[in-house]
Structures are given as structure tokens and as C-alpha cells.
Design a protein around this motif. Structure first.
Motif, short mmCIF file in Angstrom:
data_model
loop_
_atom_site.label_atom_id
_atom_site.label_comp_id
_atom_site.label_asym_id
_atom_site.label_seq_id
_atom_site.Cartn_x
_atom_site.Cartn_y
_atom_site.Cartn_z
N ILE A 471 0.95 -0.58 10.96
CA ILE A 471 1.54 -0.09 9.72
C ILE A 471 0.41 0.32 8.79
CG2 ILE A 471 3.04 -0.65 7.76
CD1 ILE A 471 4.29 -2.85 9.49
N TRP A 472 0.54 1.49 8.17
CA TRP A 472 -0.48 1.96 7.23
C TRP A 472 -0.04 1.56 5.83
CZ3 TRP A 472 -4.89 4.64 8.72
CH2 TRP A 472 -5.72 5.08 7.68
N THR A 473 -0.81 0.67 5.22
CA THR A 473 -0.43 0.16 3.91
C THR A 473 -1.47 0.54 2.86
OG1 THR A 473 -1.44 -1.96 4.51
CG2 THR A 473 0.94 -1.77 4.76
N VAL A 474 -0.99 0.82 1.67
CA VAL A 474 -1.81 1.30 0.57
C VAL A 474 -1.50 0.48 -0.67
CG1 VAL A 474 -2.26 3.27 -0.96
CG2 VAL A 474 -1.98 3.63 1.50
N HIS A 475 -2.51 0.21 -1.49
CA HIS A 475 -2.33 -0.43 -2.78
C HIS A 475 -2.70 0.57 -3.87
CE1 HIS A 475 -3.12 -4.68 -0.90
NE2 HIS A 475 -2.10 -4.04 -0.34
N ASP A 476 -1.82 0.81 -4.80
CA ASP A 476 -2.08 1.78 -5.87
C ASP A 476 -1.40 1.30 -7.14
OD1 ASP A 476 -2.36 3.93 -7.57
OD2 ASP A 476 -1.97 5.44 -6.02
N TYR A 477 -2.21 0.94 -8.14
CA TYR A 477 -1.67 0.44 -9.40
C TYR A 477 -1.71 1.50 -10.51
CZ TYR A 477 -1.21 -4.23 -7.52
OH TYR A 477 -0.81 -5.33 -6.79
N SER A 478 -1.66 2.78 -10.12
CA SER A 478 -1.56 3.84 -11.13
C SER A 478 -0.33 3.60 -12.00
CB SER A 478 -1.45 5.20 -10.45
OG SER A 478 -2.57 5.46 -9.64
N GLN A 479 -0.50 3.78 -13.30
CA GLN A 479 0.62 3.61 -14.23
C GLN A 479 1.18 4.94 -14.71
OE1 GLN A 479 2.04 0.51 -15.04
NE2 GLN A 479 0.71 -0.09 -13.34
N ASN A 480 0.53 6.03 -14.33
CA ASN A 480 1.00 7.37 -14.70
C ASN A 480 1.80 7.92 -13.53
OD1 ASN A 480 0.85 10.39 -14.74
ND2 ASN A 480 -0.10 9.97 -16.73
N ALA A 481 3.10 8.12 -13.74
CA ALA A 481 3.97 8.54 -12.64
C ALA A 481 3.59 9.91 -12.10
CB ALA A 481 5.42 8.54 -13.11
N LYS A 482 3.11 10.80 -12.96
CA LYS A 482 2.70 12.14 -12.50
C LYS A 482 1.52 12.03 -11.54
CE LYS A 482 1.33 16.70 -14.26
NZ LYS A 482 0.02 16.77 -13.58
N THR A 483 0.52 11.25 -11.91
CA THR A 483 -0.63 11.05 -11.02
C THR A 483 -0.21 10.34 -9.74
OG1 THR A 483 -2.07 10.90 -12.95
CG2 THR A 483 -2.92 10.02 -10.87
N PHE A 484 0.64 9.35 -9.89
CA PHE A 484 1.14 8.60 -8.75
C PHE A 484 1.81 9.53 -7.75
CE2 PHE A 484 4.05 5.06 -7.14
CZ PHE A 484 3.04 4.33 -6.57
N ARG A 485 2.63 10.46 -8.25
CA ARG A 485 3.33 11.40 -7.36
C ARG A 485 2.35 12.36 -6.70
NH1 ARG A 485 6.59 12.71 -10.69
NH2 ARG A 485 8.42 11.55 -10.02
N GLU A 486 1.39 12.84 -7.46
CA GLU A 486 0.44 13.81 -6.91
C GLU A 486 -0.43 13.19 -5.82
OE1 GLU A 486 -1.64 15.01 -10.38
OE2 GLU A 486 -0.10 16.46 -11.01
N ASN A 487 -0.71 11.92 -5.93
CA ASN A 487 -1.55 11.26 -4.93
C ASN A 487 -0.97 11.34 -3.53
OD1 ASN A 487 -3.47 10.48 -6.80
ND2 ASN A 487 -2.65 8.41 -7.06
N TYR A 488 0.35 11.38 -3.43
CA TYR A 488 1.02 11.28 -2.13
C TYR A 488 1.87 12.51 -1.81
CZ TYR A 488 -0.57 6.68 -3.28
OH TYR A 488 -1.36 5.64 -3.67
N ALA A 489 1.74 13.56 -2.62
CA ALA A 489 2.61 14.72 -2.45
C ALA A 489 2.39 15.43 -1.12
CB ALA A 489 2.40 15.70 -3.61
N GLN A 490 1.15 15.40 -0.60
CA GLN A 490 0.84 16.18 0.60
C GLN A 490 0.76 15.34 1.87
OE1 GLN A 490 0.81 19.49 0.31
NE2 GLN A 490 1.27 19.10 -1.85
N LEU A 491 1.26 14.12 1.84
CA LEU A 491 1.22 13.32 3.06
C LEU A 491 1.91 14.05 4.20
CD1 LEU A 491 2.06 9.68 1.87
CD2 LEU A 491 -0.12 10.51 2.73
N PRO A 492 1.38 13.99 5.44
CA PRO A 492 0.17 13.25 5.83
C PRO A 492 -1.12 14.04 5.71
CG PRO A 492 1.21 14.13 7.77
CD PRO A 492 2.09 14.53 6.61
N ASP A 493 -1.05 15.26 5.16
CA ASP A 493 -2.26 16.08 5.10
C ASP A 493 -3.18 15.68 3.96
OD1 ASP A 493 -1.38 17.62 7.25
OD2 ASP A 493 -0.18 18.87 5.94
#
Length: 621
Positions: A471-493
Motif C-alpha cells: 500500500i502506498w501511504t502518504v502523510h500531508d498536513y497541508s491546511q490549504n485545500a487548494k494546495t492540497f488538491r493540486e498536490n494530487y491532481a495528476q496522480l499517478p503522473d
């Protein structure tokens, strides 16, 4: 004055034999509900106690000197806790326990086994002045056969626990290596006995363990029993009962060291969060005449957990994991729950706000917790408290300690249907030195886990650097939802694979899988962590070794932030689940859904709508 402890012991034993539970008997319930014999004796309650600051008690004969013990302690609560009656918060390199007990007359012909739920860290045990064994490991349960050391009447039991939490070779979990609670998440230590101590009677030939494996696709359970002192001609019998107590199946086979018993069921009822159905089991060892020599009560759930590509399946249907981080700390008991009801309550609190399970973080939870998870349909990832060791694994003893105790943990808990993954390590990243040792250690721990239990996926390292995992697990405590979304928008690329790499090695990481490629389930194993307490509305507060702070001035503002962050995950078609940080505040870490004393901080109805919102891919395909 030496008659007083004896009188207390005899009175206490009388209460224990009744098995009704009294104020003198904390945690009176059977500590091992998946493997329960009728003959058992709870040894919790008041014990003599001594802190051995210089660790010279063996030299000074604390084993044989009753006068050496200068106070009382309430077992099974650790001496750091209020419930223990000691509440000593400084380091204790060694502590001593002493009590007396009498063996019931009906056990005369039996083997008598002494059980310890957990003792942190090195336990040494004496009965009637004779050393009977040691156990290394602060979280794993262990047992010792004390039959040959017993005498008629009153027996003396002495336990010494050595606990060098700063040695960097013993796993410590979230226990603080400083005097007090410190940093974001290091808390009060747990020393010595912190789970139930009990005696059990077994016949000369007995069932030592039984591995029960649900096989949903073939509609059967398989049972792999392990026997002790097994004569020829003995048979092993398993009886399966439905929830109403009706017999479903009875299977009897010749007992031997390689028996794998098959229990076929017609249209078995599955175990799931929606329907946590459990079958009751009765194991019996029969002599050649058919007489029951040994009998054990147990239970099992028919469930299957597996993964295909980047999806996790429960009972062959895709499932989205809505987990909460649970550290298992209690204000008055530290690692020990004040009651069995408290274990159940924590699960009920999580279910009430929309979670379907928990990542059990940096702690081996006691068996009664897993029992309630089984009963209530609560999914868990079972984790090992690996923090505190030398992470470079340049000290071989550290690796050996982790491997040995992790094996004992898996073997103790592998029959619980609620446990759907194993997590031996947490937040391991590329070390400054010793990367080869680290790489070998992680692979060895993965392979050990897979060899012990091929039926569950392995989240080898929760967060950060992944070397070998299911299982690929990630920890991310970003509090800005826009940044949070952008971080994972292009998965898996997307190249975004981890929130922090505190020990960036640059080229030394070449050849390691540091980028997610889409072939494994992708789980946000820690997010949120949104700090808030009602006091934030009026002023900033400080304490516990770090500033306490919050993102919002009102509870509803924090709920809005939680909703925004969670929606990023439930809307993402490639994310298989989340773990919100966390269920309760723990000391200075005030990012819980509930306070440390389990009071709600937010609107439960709104949280239930947030965490329980449909995920993008949910439903049969």
C-alpha cells in the motif's frame, strides 16, 4: 506485620474466584476472548512495589526480601498513571512488583500458566524465589509455565521490569525520551506491567494455539492447531455455532503436528462493518476414548481482504477506508484503558462521526480492543510502536528487537477479522547514513510479515520513503485545500509523493521507488491535524512543552476546513482511503475530534456527513 499482605491476598483471591469484578479488581474481564478456558484467575489489583533507581535490586535480594517493597501499586496500570496510585513521572530504569497468590484446589492435576498481557520492557519473573523466565518486549503478550515452582498454600510472585527507553535499541512508540511531554507528539512513558496478569489451568496435553483463516471464496474456515504433549490416538474437534448458539458444523480429525482442519460452511454469512457477524467456535482435544481433555472457546469472522491494482477489496467488493488515527492514550491510565467499557467507547465515538475504522498508531492495542472492533464492525490497521530505535539499523540489536516482538504481535492477533492490514513501521525516511542496512531491514520486516500472514496487505512504512510495500501511504498536513488538491491532481503522473523528506539524500536514493506509479492502493494515511480547542476563541494558550494553537476561532470554521480537505480525498478517483488525525487530543497535541477526556469538540452530525461522504469510485464494478 508480614501477615497483612497474606491476609490481603487471601481476601483478594476469594473475590477473583467469584469472577464477578469488584472495586478491588480492576479490569476483571477475561483478557483473551478469542482463546478462553474456563479455569483462570485474574491477578490484577494491589501489589507491593519498589522503584529501583540504581537497578541493583537483584544484587540486594529484592526477590526474597518482602520488606524491600516500600509502596503499593494497582496492577495493571503503569506507575506513571494516576490509576496506579503511584504516578511517578520521571525515568525508572527498573521497577519491582510482588504479590502472593493461592492456586485453586481444583487445579491440582493441571499445568498452571502465568500470563502477562504486556510488560515494558525486559520482564524477569520469579515464583517462590525461583527464576522461571525472561521476556523482552514492551507490547507483546507472553506466558510462563510455573507448575513446577508452585507449592501448597500461598505462593510468592516477583516481577522485575527493566526499561531503558533511551537506549535506542528498544521500541518505545510515542514515549517521550525527555522528562516531560515534548515536541509535537511524545508523551508520558509506560514502564513495567501495563496489561492484565492472570493464571490459567491447562491439562498435561493441551491446545497451545489455533490459527483460524477465513476462506470466503471456498466457503470455509481452515484451522491450524498447535499442541503440547500430544500422545498418539488423540483427536482434535472444532464445533462452529451461529450467532444464536445453534450448532452449524462439527469436525473431528486425528490430532498431529501438521493438521490443517477444513470447516466447510454452506452459504456463510460474511463479516463486514455493515454486518459484523461472528461465528462462535469451540475447540476440543479428545483422548482415544472420546473424553474431552482440553476445551477452548473462540470466535471467527468470515471475511476476505485483498487488493487488485490500486483498489482495496473487502469480501470481493471495493471499499473506501474512512479511518481515524487512534493513539490509544488515556488521561488517567496512559497506555492502559481504565476499563473495558473505555475500549468500547473509543470505537463507538469513531463510528458516531462517520469513520469505518482506525489506524492504531505507534502502539500494540490490547486484545480486548480488537475484540470490541470485531464485535462492532470496526476496521483497523494494526501497527507496531517502532519509534525510539536507531532508525539507521546500524545497531543489530534494535532490528532483532523489532523483528522478534513484531512476530509475537502478529501471532497473537492474526485471528481478528477487524484487522485488515499490518503496519510494522511509521514515517521511516532515508537515513543520513546506513541506507543499505535500512534497505535490508525494511525488506526483511516485509518478508517476515508476509511469511507469517499472507492473507492481509502490508503497509510496511506508513508515510515517506517506500522500499517494499503493498500500500502506498502518504502523510500531508497541508491546511490549504487548494494546495492540497493540486498536490494530487495528476496522480499517478505527479511527482508529488511525500510531504517531507527530512533527510534528503539526493543521488543516494537512486534506484529506490520514491515516486508513486499507480500500481498500488494510494491512501492518505495522515491528514488534517487541525488544532482547535474552545479556549482558542478567546486567547492563545501554551503548555505541555509546545505552543497549543488552532486554525480557527470557532468550531464551525474548523469544521469547514476539515470538510474542504476531506472532499479533496473523497472526490479523487485514484485515492483508496484516508486516515484523519486524530480521534482524541493527547496531552499537548490538541488536534482531536474529541478532547483527551473524550468530550466532543465539534458537531457530530456534520462530521458524520463529512467523513461518511460517498467516494468517487465507491460501489461494485
Amino acid at each position: 506485620m508480614h501477615y497483612l499482605p497474606l491476609l490481603f491476598c487471601l481476601l483478594l483471591c476469594t473475590c477473583v474466584r467469584a469472577q464477578t469484578g469488584t472495586p478491588a479488581m480492576p479490569r476483571p474481564e477475561h483478557p483473551k476472548p478469542q482463546f478462553e478456558r474456563a479455569k483462570w484467575l485474574n491477578l490484577n489489583g494491589a501489589w507491593d512495589f519498589r522503584i529501583d533507581y540504581s537497578n541493583t535490586g537483584e544484587e540486594r535480594n529484592f526477590v526474597g526480601d518482602a520488606a524491600a517493597y516500600d509502596r503499593r501499586i494497582t496492577v495493571p496500570f503503569p506507575p506513571e498513571s494516576r490509576l496506579s496510585g503511584v504516578e511517578h513521572l520521571d525515568f525508572m530504569d527498573a521497577v519491582w512488583y510482588r504479590r502472593q497468590f493461592s492456586v485453586p484446589a481444583g487445579w491440582r492435576q493441571d499445568r498452571v500458566i502465568l500470563h502477562f498481557g504486556a510488560v515494558d520492557y525486559l520482564a524477569k519473573v520469579w515464583v517462590n524465589g525461583q527464576h522461571i523466565g525472561n521476556h523482552y518486549g514492551g507490547s507483546a503478550s507472553f506466558e510462563l509455565d510455573v507448575t513446577d515452582q508452585l507449592r501448597d498454600g500461598v505462593n510468592d510472585l516477583v516481577v522485575k521490569a527493566e526499561d531503558d527507553v533511551r537506549s535506542r535499541v528498544q521500541p518505545a512508540g510515542k514515549q517521550s525520551l525527555n522528562f516531560g511531554n515534548t515536541g509535537c507528539c511524545k508523551y508520558t512513558r509506560t514502564t513495567g506491567i501495563w496489561q492484565t496478569v492472570w493464571l490459567e489451568a491447562r491439562p498435561a496435553s493441551y491446545l497451545e494455539s489455533a490459527r483460524v483463516v477465513p476462506d470466503l471464496d471456498n466457503e470455509r474456515f481452515t484451522v491450524r492447531p498447535v499442541f503440547r504433549q500430544l500422545p498418539a490416538g488423540f483427536r482434535f474437534q472444532t464445533t462452529v455455532f451461529d450467532a444464536a448458539g445453534r450448532e452449524v458444523l462439527r469436525q473431528t480429525d486425528q490430532a498431529n503436528s501438521h493438521l490443517v482442519q477444513q470447516l466447510p460452511l454452506v452459504q456463510p454469512r460474511t463479516w463486514s462493518p455493515a454486518d459484523p457477524y461472528l461465528y462462535d467456535l469451540r475447540f476440543a482435544l479428545l483422548d482415544p476414548s472420546g473424553r474431552v481433555v482440553d476445551e477452548v472457546k473462540s470466535y471467527a469472522g468470515m471475511r476476505k481482504i485483498h487488493q487488485v491494482g490500486n483498489r482495496i477489496f473487502l469480501n470481493n467488493e471495493p471499499i473506501f477506508l474512512r479511518f481515524v488515527l487512534d493513539q490509544g492514550y488515556y488521561p488517567d491510565g496512559v497506555w492502559t484503558a481504565p476499563s473495558d467499557a473505555a475500549l468500547k467507547k473509543d470505537i463507538e465515538l469513531a463510528l458516531s462521526v462517520g469513520f469505518n475504522g482506525a489506524r492504531l498508531h505507534e502502539k500494540v492495542f490490547e486484545e480486548r480492543f480488537h475484540y470490541w472492533a470485531d464485535k462492532l464492525g470496526y476496521l483497523t490497521w494494526a501497527e507496531f510502536p517502532d519509534w525510539g530505535i536507531d532508525r539507521s539499523y546500524n545497531a543489530p540489536e534494535a532490528l532483532l528487537n523489532v523483528q522478534r516482538e513484531w512476530r509475537e504481535t502478529i501471532q497473537r492477533d492474526w485471528n481478528h477479522p477487524s484487522i485488515i492490514a499490518w503496519t510494522p513501521l511509521n514515517e521511516v525516511h532515508s537515513p543520513k547514513q546506513g541506507l543499505e542496512n535500512y534497505d535490508r531491514a525494511v525488506r526483511e520486516i516485509y518478508d517476515l510479515t508476509r511469511a507469517l500472514d499472507p492473507t492481509r496487505p502490508i503497509n510496511t512504512t506508513s508515510g515517506f520513503l517506500h522500499i517494499k510495500t503493498d500500500i502506498w501511504t502518504v502523510h500531508d498536513y497541508s491546511q490549504n485545500a487548494k494546495t492540497f488538491r493540486e498536490n494530487y491532481a495528476q496522480l499517478p503522473d505527479s511527482a508529488y509523493y511525500v510531504n517531507w523528506d527530512w533527510y534528503n539524500q539526493g543521488d543516494t536514493l537512486a534506484g529506490y521507488q520514491t515516486k508513486y506509479d499507480g500500481t498500488l492502493p494510494y491512501v492518505m494515511d495522515e491528514y488534517g491535524g487541525t488544532f482547535w480547542l474552545p479556549e482558542y476563541a478567546s486567547s492563545a494558550i501554551r503548555g505541555g512543552g509546545r505552543a497549543k494553537w488552532g486554525y480557527g476561532k470557532t468550531a464551525s470554521a474548523v469544521e469547514d476546513k476539515i470538510a474542504e480537505l476531506t472532499k479533496v480525498l473523497t472526490d479523487h478517483p485514484l485515492i483508496a482511503g484516508f486516515t484523519y488525525t486524530q480521534l482524541t487530543d493527547v496531552h499537548q497535541e490538541v488536534n482531536g475530534i474529541f478532547t483527551f477526556d473524550r468530550k466532543p469538540k465539534f458537531n457530530p452530525q456534520r462530521l458524520r456527513a463529512i467523513f461518511g461522504a460517498p467516494a468517487a469510485y465507491e460501489g461494485p464494478r
